[in-house]
Write a protein that holds these residues in place. Structure first.
Motif, PDB file in Angstrom:
ATOM      1  N   ARG A 116     120.569 -18.398   1.474  1.00 44.54           N
ATOM      2  CA  ARG A 116     120.709 -17.039   1.326  1.00 44.54           C
ATOM      3  C   ARG A 116     119.970 -16.593   2.484  1.00 44.54           C
ATOM      4  O   ARG A 116     120.615 -15.414   3.145  1.00 44.54           O
ATOM      5  CB  ARG A 116     120.124 -16.536  -0.041  1.00 44.54           C
ATOM      6  N   TYR A 128     127.000 -16.457  -0.617  1.00 44.42           N
ATOM      7  CA  TYR A 128     127.685 -15.156  -1.153  1.00 44.42           C
ATOM      8  C   TYR A 128     128.413 -15.510  -2.032  1.00 44.42           C
ATOM      9  O   TYR A 128     128.926 -16.360  -2.490  1.00 44.42           O
ATOM     10  CB  TYR A 128     128.572 -14.644   0.201  1.00 44.42           C
ATOM     11  N   THR A 133     129.773 -18.295  -6.668  1.00 47.12           N
ATOM     12  CA  THR A 133     128.656 -18.091  -5.628  1.00 47.12           C
ATOM     13  C   THR A 133     129.127 -19.372  -4.716  1.00 47.12           C
ATOM     14  O   THR A 133     129.032 -20.423  -4.780  1.00 47.12           O
ATOM     15  CB  THR A 133     127.390 -18.557  -6.116  1.00 47.12           C
TER      16      THR A 133
END
Length: 580
Positions: free
Chosen positions: A279, A285, A306
């Motif tokens: 991340r 994302y 995710t």
């Protein structure tokens, strides 16, 4: 001692002279210059592509460069001739003294002959087998175990620091199925009828687990709801399965350095830490993937998940790491596991997977690339299927396993040494037929027999010479005058032995241990051919009328045995000194 490297150094030195003279411009890139065996042995002992590589950047015809290079190399006393061939290849023939002296190099190094430092002490993690701890290993695991172990031996021989690792897949739903299956055997141990319903593991190998559960818990778990016993039975059964797997691996001659648990990644923050590292790079994302190829709108429902932006590191599509219900995908703990390997400081990672993991390669490479900043390469070797035969018929499944042929079935039927060698007679990504009748027959068509027979013949010569009161110690053999090894067939056999150090480095760089098995079969074939020529030409026999000549010739046989033993050690196969 790598003769090919030595001759490449001679070629580079001659090119230095050509640059100094102005025949070649300075600063040409020489990295692609090689010295290797010619495709046709009749063309010489070695060949170099130097002129072909340098022609374009030097702005000169390759043949003119090759001719100038040949003139310089002719001054080297090791080189008997240097001949230009074709568009500009240069074929080299070495003086007999070079080959004769090489026999002593082999005897002096012993089974360390061919050992390399190209790994430069780099730390490599080789993960292999990693079978689910739900039962005995099957024949597919045999091949993966042998490839992984032989590769580890090869890399260590070539200068890497190797860690063999087994990843225990004990964090998924399959271990709950194991627990439920074991519980039914626990009930059976108490005289009740086990309910081996569809979806449970039916093999008899769980009967001892049920009996062991009874010994530990008595009847305290009977008629209790699953919520009471599931966790304890799962851990107990998993431990017993892993003990079985360790014993199976030991029977095959495989010892792991590290066992890592998938379950240990859950609830410890390790998965979260790995994803946080991604991340921080903008690679995690929330999004919705396109429908998979072949799916219609009725088959597929768009859901926000995710996602890992794996396409930025070579993957075809981005990959989900967390499901829409908040649970981890199976990919998430694998990312965390490889992140752990990166953090442990490995310079290289190798994973050996079954053929059904083909779709997993790009995503895992993408994850390691992202997590290591591109520093740690990951090589994934896929192991194709093994088909078992016996007397022309498919080998039947094991009742004990319930659904498949086990590793123990194979090892008990064929033996660990034969099994290991045969599993390396094809490249890992090619399917392999394992015929129990053929792998045990004594013929040239059986590669393991053919190689072992060559080693046994070496020892029979040593025994025969010793009986004739000839000193066959390595010290005496090295002191013998090797000028007696002058026949082209003798020099050709030495040349084959001299390929071993080069072969080790090629196989190690490619992570391909099967190349060692191929080479050993070729060497055995050359040795048997040489032996048979001695039947027609007494001058080629190892034992002669005078001890000095005998010692020189036996030194060649002994050198052949040294290389065979070194190669077999990499394969994890014990050499045979006498055929029975």
């Amino acid at each position: 001692m790598n003769l090919f490297d030595q001759l490449r150094t001679a070629v580079l030195a001659a090119l230095d002279t050509l640059e100094t003279e102005g025949t070649l411009p300075a600063g040409l890139d020489r990295t692609a210059i090689a010295v290797e065996p010619p495709r046709d042995p009749a063309h010489g002992d070695m060949a170099t592509n130097a002129a072909m590589v340098l022609a374009k950047p030097a702005g000169k015809p390759p043949r003119s460069i090759a001719e100038a290079l040949a003139a310089r190399l002719a001054a080297d006393p090791r080189i008997a001739s240097a001949e230009v061939a074709g568009p500009g290849f240069l074929n080299l023939r070495l003086a007999p003294q070079v080959w004769q002296a090489h026999v002593n190099e082999i005897l002096h190094a012993g089974t360390g002959y061919g050992r390399s430092s190209i790994g430069n002490g780099r730390a490599v993690n080789v993960e292999f087998v990693s079978a689910n701890p739900t039962g005995p290993m099957h024949v597919g695991h045999v091949r993966g175990a042998v490839v992984g172990d032989a590769l580890s031996n090869l890399l260590a021989f070539a200068g890497w620091r190797v860690t063999r690792e087994y990843y225990i897949n004990d964090g998924g739903a399959q271990v709950d199925v194991l627990a439920r299956s074991a519980y039914e055997r626990y009930r059976e141990a108490h005289g009740l009828n086990p309910e081996i319903r569809e979806g449970l593991y039916p093999g008899d190998y769980l009967i001892p687990v049920g009996e062991a559960l009874k010994a530990k818990y008595g009847d305290s778990l009977l008629d209790k709801p699953e919520s009471v016993w599931l966790a304890d039975v799962r851990d107990f059964a998993t431990d017993m399965m892993m003990a079985m797997i360790r014993a199976d691996l030991a029977a095959l001659g495989v010892q792991m350095d590290v066992y890592s648990s998938e379950k240990a990644l859950y609830g410890t923050g390790k998965i979260e830490a790995a994803l946080e590292a991604l991340r921080a790079q903008g690679l995690i994302y929330e999004g919705v993937l396109e429908p998979p190829k072949g799916k219609t709108p009725e088959d597929w429902e768009p859901r926000e998940q995710t996602l890992f932006r794996s396409t930025l590191h070579g993957d075809d599509v981005d990959r989900p790491v967390r499901k829409s219900d908040g649970g981890w995908t199976y990919f998430a703990p694998d990312i965390a596991y490889h992140y752990d390997k990166v953090q442990r400081g490995f310079d290289e990672l190798i994973d050996i997977f079954g053929a059904d993991h083909g779709g997993y390669v790009k995503r895992m490479k993408a994850a390691v690339s992202a997590l290591s900043g591109g520093r740690v390469p990951l090589d994934i070797k896929l192991i194709q299927l093994v088909k078992l035969w016996k007397n022309g018929e498919p080998f039947k499944m094991s009742k004990r396993a319930g659904t498949f042929v086990t590793l123990r079935d194979v090892v008990e039927e064929a033996g660990a040494d034969v099994t290991r060698f045969i599993m390396l007679t094809r490249k890992n990504d090619v399917a392999l037929d394992f015929d129990f009748a053929k792998v045990l027959e004594q013929s040239k068509d059986n590669p393991v027999f053919y190689v072992q027979y060559a080693n046994a013949r070496v020892h029979s010569v040593l025994r025969k010479a010793a009986e004739a009161q000839v000193d066959v110690s390595d010290q005496a053999l090295m002191a013998a005058d090797k000028a007696a090894l002058s026949h082209p067939a003798e020099l050709a056999l030495i040349a084959k032995l001299a390929e071993w150090p080069r072969l080790v480095e090629i196989a190690a760089r490619a992570n391909e241990p099967h190349r060692v098995a191929f080479y050993l079969y070729e060497l055995a074939s050359d040795f048997h051919g040489f032996w048979n020529r001695g039947n027609d030409d007494p001058a080629l026999r190892f034992v002669q009328d005078d001890s000095a000549t005998t010692q020189a010739k036996i030194a060649l046989a002994r050198a052949t045995g040294v290389v065979i033993r070194a190669g077999l050690a990499i394969l994890g196969v014990r050499p045979v000194e006498e055929m029975r």
